[in-house]
Design a protein around this motif. Structure first.
Motif, PDB file in Angstrom:
ATOM      1  N   PHE A  65       0.837  -1.205   0.000  1.00  0.00           N
ATOM      2  CA  PHE A  65       0.000   0.000   0.000  1.00  0.00           C
ATOM      3  C   PHE A  65       0.873   1.257   0.000  1.00  0.00           C
ATOM      4  N   LEU A  66       1.962   1.224   0.784  1.00  0.00           N
ATOM      5  CA  LEU A  66       2.844   2.378   0.844  1.00  0.00           C
ATOM      6  C   LEU A  66       3.488   2.650  -0.511  1.00  0.00           C
ATOM      7  N   ALA A  67       3.875   1.599  -1.201  1.00  0.00           N
ATOM      8  CA  ALA A  67       4.504   1.774  -2.507  1.00  0.00           C
ATOM      9  C   ALA A  67       3.583   2.504  -3.474  1.00  0.00           C
ATOM     10  N   ASP A  79       0.762   4.412  -2.518  1.00  0.00           N
ATOM     11  CA  ASP A  79       0.393   5.716  -1.973  1.00  0.00           C
ATOM     12  C   ASP A  79       1.515   6.740  -2.110  1.00  0.00           C
ATOM     13  N   ALA A  80       2.770   6.280  -2.011  1.00  0.00           N
ATOM     14  CA  ALA A  80       3.909   7.198  -2.114  1.00  0.00           C
ATOM     15  C   ALA A  80       4.346   7.433  -3.546  1.00  0.00           C
ATOM     16  N   GLY A  81       3.725   6.741  -4.489  1.00  0.00           N
ATOM     17  CA  GLY A  81       4.074   6.923  -5.891  1.00  0.00           C
ATOM     18  C   GLY A  81       5.291   6.142  -6.326  1.00  0.00           C
ATOM     19  N   TRP A  82       5.699   5.139  -5.531  1.00  0.00           N
ATOM     20  CA  TRP A  82       6.858   4.327  -5.901  1.00  0.00           C
ATOM     21  C   TRP A  82       6.479   3.212  -6.867  1.00  0.00           C
ATOM     22  N   ALA A  83       5.195   2.947  -6.996  1.00  0.00           N
ATOM     23  CA  ALA A  83       4.682   1.947  -7.936  1.00  0.00           C
ATOM     24  C   ALA A  83       3.392   2.482  -8.535  1.00  0.00           C
ATOM     25  N   ASP A  84       3.113   2.089  -9.758  1.00  0.00           N
ATOM     26  CA  ASP A  84       1.928   2.598 -10.447  1.00  0.00           C
ATOM     27  C   ASP A  84       0.635   2.075  -9.842  1.00  0.00           C
ATOM     28  N   ASN A  85       0.628   0.811  -9.447  1.00  0.00           N
ATOM     29  CA  ASN A  85      -0.577   0.210  -8.886  1.00  0.00           C
ATOM     30  C   ASN A  85      -0.178  -0.981  -8.025  1.00  0.00           C
ATOM     31  N   ALA A  86      -1.187  -1.575  -7.392  1.00  0.00           N
ATOM     32  CA  ALA A  86      -0.918  -2.692  -6.490  1.00  0.00           C
ATOM     33  C   ALA A  86      -0.314  -3.882  -7.212  1.00  0.00           C
ATOM     34  N   ASP A  87      -0.655  -4.059  -8.480  1.00  0.00           N
ATOM     35  CA  ASP A  87      -0.132  -5.200  -9.235  1.00  0.00           C
ATOM     36  C   ASP A  87       1.370  -5.092  -9.484  1.00  0.00           C
ATOM     37  N   SER A  88       1.897  -3.865  -9.495  1.00  0.00           N
ATOM     38  CA  SER A  88       3.323  -3.667  -9.746  1.00  0.00           C
ATOM     39  C   SER A  88       4.096  -3.279  -8.494  1.00  0.00           C
ATOM     40  N   ALA A  89       3.462  -3.376  -7.329  1.00  0.00           N
ATOM     41  CA  ALA A  89       4.099  -2.942  -6.083  1.00  0.00           C
ATOM     42  C   ALA A  89       4.920  -4.037  -5.417  1.00  0.00           C
ATOM     43  N   GLY A  90       4.831  -5.245  -5.928  1.00  0.00           N
ATOM     44  CA  GLY A  90       5.516  -6.356  -5.269  1.00  0.00           C
ATOM     45  C   GLY A  90       7.020  -6.174  -5.193  1.00  0.00           C
ATOM     46  N   TYR A  91       7.629  -5.662  -6.247  1.00  0.00           N
ATOM     47  CA  TYR A  91       9.079  -5.486  -6.273  1.00  0.00           C
ATOM     48  C   TYR A  91       9.515  -4.486  -5.199  1.00  0.00           C
ATOM     49  N   VAL A  92       8.820  -3.358  -5.130  1.00  0.00           N
ATOM     50  CA  VAL A  92       9.165  -2.348  -4.131  1.00  0.00           C
ATOM     51  C   VAL A  92       8.906  -2.868  -2.725  1.00  0.00           C
ATOM     52  N   ALA A  93       7.786  -3.559  -2.539  1.00  0.00           N
ATOM     53  CA  ALA A  93       7.464  -4.110  -1.227  1.00  0.00           C
ATOM     54  C   ALA A  93       8.517  -5.106  -0.767  1.00  0.00           C
ATOM     55  N   GLY A  94       9.088  -5.845  -1.693  1.00  0.00           N
ATOM     56  CA  GLY A  94      10.132  -6.790  -1.338  1.00  0.00           C
ATOM     57  C   GLY A  94      11.457  -6.131  -1.010  1.00  0.00           C
ATOM     58  N   LEU A  95      11.711  -4.959  -1.593  1.00  0.00           N
ATOM     59  CA  LEU A  95      12.962  -4.260  -1.322  1.00  0.00           C
ATOM     60  C   LEU A  95      13.056  -3.774   0.121  1.00  0.00           C
ATOM     61  N   LEU A  96      11.943  -3.369   0.704  1.00  0.00           N
ATOM     62  CA  LEU A  96      11.973  -2.764   2.038  1.00  0.00           C
ATOM     63  C   LEU A  96      12.539  -3.699   3.103  1.00  0.00           C
ATOM     64  N   PRO A  97      12.094  -4.947   3.204  1.00  0.00           N
ATOM     65  CA  PRO A  97      12.736  -5.840   4.179  1.00  0.00           C
ATOM     66  C   PRO A  97      14.093  -6.354   3.718  1.00  0.00           C
ATOM     67  N   THR A  98      14.316  -6.422   2.406  1.00  0.00           N
ATOM     68  CA  THR A  98      15.576  -6.967   1.904  1.00  0.00           C
ATOM     69  C   THR A  98      16.759  -6.073   2.244  1.00  0.00           C
ATOM     70  N   VAL A  99      16.595  -4.756   2.101  1.00  0.00           N
ATOM     71  CA  VAL A  99      17.722  -3.859   2.361  1.00  0.00           C
ATOM     72  C   VAL A  99      18.103  -3.854   3.839  1.00  0.00           C
ATOM     73  N   LEU A 100      17.161  -4.169   4.706  1.00  0.00           N
ATOM     74  CA  LEU A 100      17.462  -4.242   6.133  1.00  0.00           C
ATOM     75  C   LEU A 100      18.474  -5.353   6.397  1.00  0.00           C
TER      76      LEU A 100
END
Length: 210
Positions: free
Chosen positions: A9-11, A13-34
């Motif tokens: 949802f954050l991806a 809402d923040a404009g990091w992804a066009d829609n929910a269908d394309s947000a998976g990559y960004v959503a996966g980056l957040l825990p991965t970089v940690l």
């Protein structure tokens, strides 16, 4: 702290992804970089703890957790969000390395109890985190939707910092504990080590406490 619960949802809402269908990559980056950030400092944290003490090391780690949560909650760009998580929540958070020596400060008689308390607290956060993160997401508006759960994570980090400084033994107490000899909490049979290590490595069992 609870970003992976609402990352998709954050991806969007923040404009990091066009829609929910394309947000998976960004959503996966957040825990991965940690985890990526921890790769480079896990051993270093052990070195730091041996020189400045467990209390200051844990306090510094928990302070970094608080700062990282606050930075993530206020981030508007994906790059800054990833940097905050990799640096403050990953590289500068040495808790995964420091948990075992921290619990060892309780002494052989109470170390198992200390480990149980730490794991119980972690389990409670893991259980309640998804619900609280989802409930608090967006409560302060759409500009910083991740700020409310991030403030909760920052508050937990600051609370942990204060508790560490108040209750964990200081460097002088740690030095006295180490002079008493190794803690027999996790005894390792020398014969087992000799079968696992190369023949060139000499293994000596610690002397029994008299």
């Amino acid at each position: 702290l609870f970003a992976c619960r609402y990352a998709g949802f954050l991806a969007v809402d923040a404009g990091w992804a066009d829609n929910a269908d394309s947000a998976g990559y960004v959503a996966g980056l957040l825990p991965t970089v940690l985890i990526f950030g921890r790769l480079f400092t896990t051993i270093l944290w052990g070195w730091v703890a041996d020189r400045v003490g467990i209390r200051l090391s844990i306090a510094a780690s928990m302070t970094s957790v608080a700062v990282g949560n606050l930075c993530f909650g206020l981030a508007s760009s994906l790059h800054f969000s990833l940097l905050a998580r990799a640096l403050f929540l990953g590289a500068l958070n040495g808790f995964t390395t420091l948990m075992a020596p921290m619990c060892a400060l309780a002494g052989p008689a109470r170390q198992a109890q200390a480990v149980a308390h730490v794991l119980a607290a972690g389990s409670a956060v893991t259980m309640l985190g998804p619900a609280l993160g989802g409930l608090m997401y967006g409560m302060l508006g759409r500009r910083y939707p991740a700020l409310p759960p991030s403030l909760l994570g920052a508050g937990l980090g600051l609370t942990a910092t204060v508790l560490c400084l108040l209750h964990l033994p200081g460097p002088a107490d740690e030095a006295r504990m180490r002079q008493r000899g190794p803690s027999p909490v996790l005894p390792i049979d020398a014969a087992i080590l000799e079968t696992a290590l190369p023949a060139s490595v000499s293994v000596q069992a610690p002397a029994e406490a008299g």
